[in-house]
Design an enzyme around this catalytic site. Structure first.
Site: not given
Ligand code: F6R
Length: 600
Positions: A501, A485, A112, A28, A85, A482
């Site tokens: 474009h 990262e 949070g 996490r 994190w 992939k």
């Protein structure tokens, strides 16, 4: 994001238990970690009294460290820990959690973002509180300390939590009362109820070793864990009945086996997972295709890799079953919710089942009366519990941060759904079995040499381009994700037609461009796009069943008709893995990322 673990009970090695729990939750967040423990009595001389916490914090991955410091030998029955994190405040020891109040008897870990932390911090500083970190979290122990001057611990935590703006989960330990109190209105928290202990963690993975009796804390609930358990509603603190669930979940710790990294091991697990889906999912697939037929409007949502799978689904449904599927990046779906009603079906794709960007729009869809389907890899996750209907990927724990096996598992389920809708489920299953065989072929040792050579040559370029059309556009996005990262190379995934474009201005001599050219309606046009790049000096790497003059390098992927969109991603998974290895990086835990993204 961020792993939280807490223990209060009769065992005397709470800090060691917390350390082991954090190791399981490291996916996490892994930039730093820390543990606070209350000393009951110590085998060694320690300086603090038992009403203060001893805290240990480190930068880096918890897995890299042997826990043999003072904390590990403490006699402790109360401990909380956190693997971080970073959101607010850089990656430093001071910013690692837990954070303490001025008296060091309140310790807090948090997941949070406290949106109003600046103003709270200013108020608290004016009142004389001393801050040691640059985090938003540190306001919480000081707020509680302030409230405790007038009221008890539980109401202080409640009042402090009610002051926080944003989506947050906090776990607070009190060394004086030997209690843990947790409150949440965002990120997940699960309480495990053991015979002689309470455990709290960010998810079941941290708990399933101890007990199968759990309470999933709901938003706006607070739980008090001490000698007994008490559940309260927020903001008022009214008592609630503790509904204890018995869960049938045992976390299997994965190991690398003979592989050097989890990422490559998980790439090799794909044929088995896909075969399982081909053989064992008929019942669930038929039920979901009925729900889709009944719905007036089906929406696929997901984040990152899961979104790429959703997009692939929209193309395949259109091509094969002529059915319109709406897709959206989950975090953008909040702004497209206005078409949802009681007849809509929202299908959420999510490996973890915990991604806040997916959960938020699902909550909104639920409020509008829409039906929710979860396609996840995690039993008991937030999405699993909020869904009206679930399909599990059964891909086993995905430990590497970059999704590989759960991406192709999602694509496999989508393929079966597409075929089920046109009453050809049997054809879908046969295609999947062929997909699985072809992936086995692609993974054979003799086929890896070319991939390794190409990844070596890609390392010479700063920028890599990938193009595809139709369902292969989603492969281009996924391949680029992939590469970015795990190798930290800039890689752009583009719809072939979009090149001219604008992005074609970036192409220069030697620019590598990977081209998905399956044997389908996109072939001629994508080869034209490849030639446009080649004419400007680009180096073309074709991923295709047939070679072409446009290609400087060719990676052969057999034509499996509607199954090719699954197999053609394998070379890209391998290329990104070997590129990371070539660059001396750890593909399992790329910088700045986390496996479960629970903040907005
Ligand atoms: C990329 C990757 C992420 C996740 C995204 C959503 O390899 O793993 O992009 O796909 O964070 O996560 P889940 O699927 O858990 O909702």
């Amino acid at each position: 994001m961020c792993g939280i673990f807490g223990y209060v009970g009769k065992k005397n090695n709470a800090s060691q238990i917390t350390f082991e729990g954090l190791k399981l939750l490291e996916y996490r967040g892994y930039d730093s970690w820390g543990i606070a423990a209350k000393v009951e009595s110590s085998k060694f001389k320690v300086q603090s009294s038992s009403s203060k916490f001893i805290v240990e914090k480190h930068i880096g991955k918890i897995g890299d460290i042997n826990f043999n410091s003072q904390l590990s030998t403490l006699n402790s029955q109360l401990s909380i820990g956190h693997t971080r994190w970073a959101t607010h405040g850089g990656v430093t020891v001071e910013n690692a959690h837990p954070h303490l109040d001025c008296t060091k008897s309140i310790a807090v870990v948090h997941n949070g973002i406290i949106e109003n932390f600046q103003e709270l911090k200013e108020e608290l500083s004016q009142k004389g509180h001393k801050f040691l970190s640059g985090t938003d979290t540190e306001v919480v122990p000081h707020l509680i300390e302030g409230f405790q001057k007038k009221e008890g611990f539980a109401s202080s935590v409640k009042d402090a939590f009610n002051k926080l703006k944003g989506l947050n989960a906090i776990v607070v330990a009190n060394a004086k009362s030997s209690e843990i109190i947790a409150a949440k209105n965002g990120s997940p928290l699960v309480v495990g109820i053991d015979k002689n202990a309470f455990i709290i963690a960010s998810d079941l993975i941290g708990i399933s070793d101890y007990t199968n009796r759990v309470i999933f804390l709901k938003d706006n609930q607070m739980v008090i864990l001490g000698k007994k358990i008490k559940l309260l509603s927020l903001p008022k603190g009214n008592r609630l009945k503790e509904n204890i669930e018995k869960i049938n979940f045992k976390f299997e710790k994965s190991n690398k086996g003979n592989f050097e990294h989890f990422m490559i091991k998980e790439i090799y697990e794909q044929p088995g997972i896909i075969r399982n889906i081909a053989k064992n999912y008929s019942g669930k697939i038929k039920k979901l295709s009925k729900l889709m037929e009944k719905a007036k409007g089906t929406f696929f949502i997901g984040a990152g890799t899961a979104y790429n799978a959703a997009l692939a689904g929209a193309y395949l449904f259109s091509r094969v079953s002529k059915k319109h599927i709406n897709t959206s990046v989950a975090s953008e779906f909040n702004y497209l919710e206005h078409f949802l009603n009681r007849e809509s079906l929202v299908i959420a794709l999510s490996q973890s089942g915990e991604t806040i960007d997916v959960i938020e729009p699902l909550n909104r869809a639920k409020k509008r009366g829409s039906k929710i389907v979860g396609i996840t890899n995690a039993v008991g996750s937030s999405i699993y519990r909020m869904a009206d209907f679930n399909i599990l990927l059964n891909a086993g724990t995905e430990t590497a941060v970059a999704s590989t096996k759960t991406y192709t598992a999602k694509l496999s389920i989508i393929l079966l759904l597409v075929f089920s809708i046109i009453n050809k489920l049997k054809d879908g299953k046969e295609t999947l079995l062929k997909v699985s065989d072809e992936i086995e072929r692609l993974l054979k040792k003799e086929n890896l040499k070319k991939i390794k050579d190409i990844s070596r040559s890609l390392n010479n370029s700063d920028t890599i381009y990938i193009i595809g059309r139709g369902v292969s556009y989603s492969s281009a996005l996924e391949g680029a994700l992939k590469i970015k990262e795990v190798s930290y190379k800039y890689c752009e995934g583009l719809a072939g037609g979009e090149l001219k474009h604008g992005p074609i201005a970036l192409i220069q001599k030697g620019s590598p461009c990977i081209v998905f050219a399956p044997n389908d309606e996109t072939y001629e046009s994508i080869i034209s796009n490849a030639i446009e790049v080649k004419s400007r000096g680009g180096m073309i790497i074709g991923v295709s069943p047939k070679n072409s003059k446009a290609f400087d390098e060719w990676i052969k992927v057999e034509d499996l008709s509607d199954g090719t969109f699954i197999t053609q991603i394998i070379p890209l998974q391998l290329l990104s893995y070997y590129l990371a290895i070539e660059r001396g990086l750890d593909p399992d835990k790329p910088r700045n990322l986390a496996k479960s993204v629970t903040v907005k």
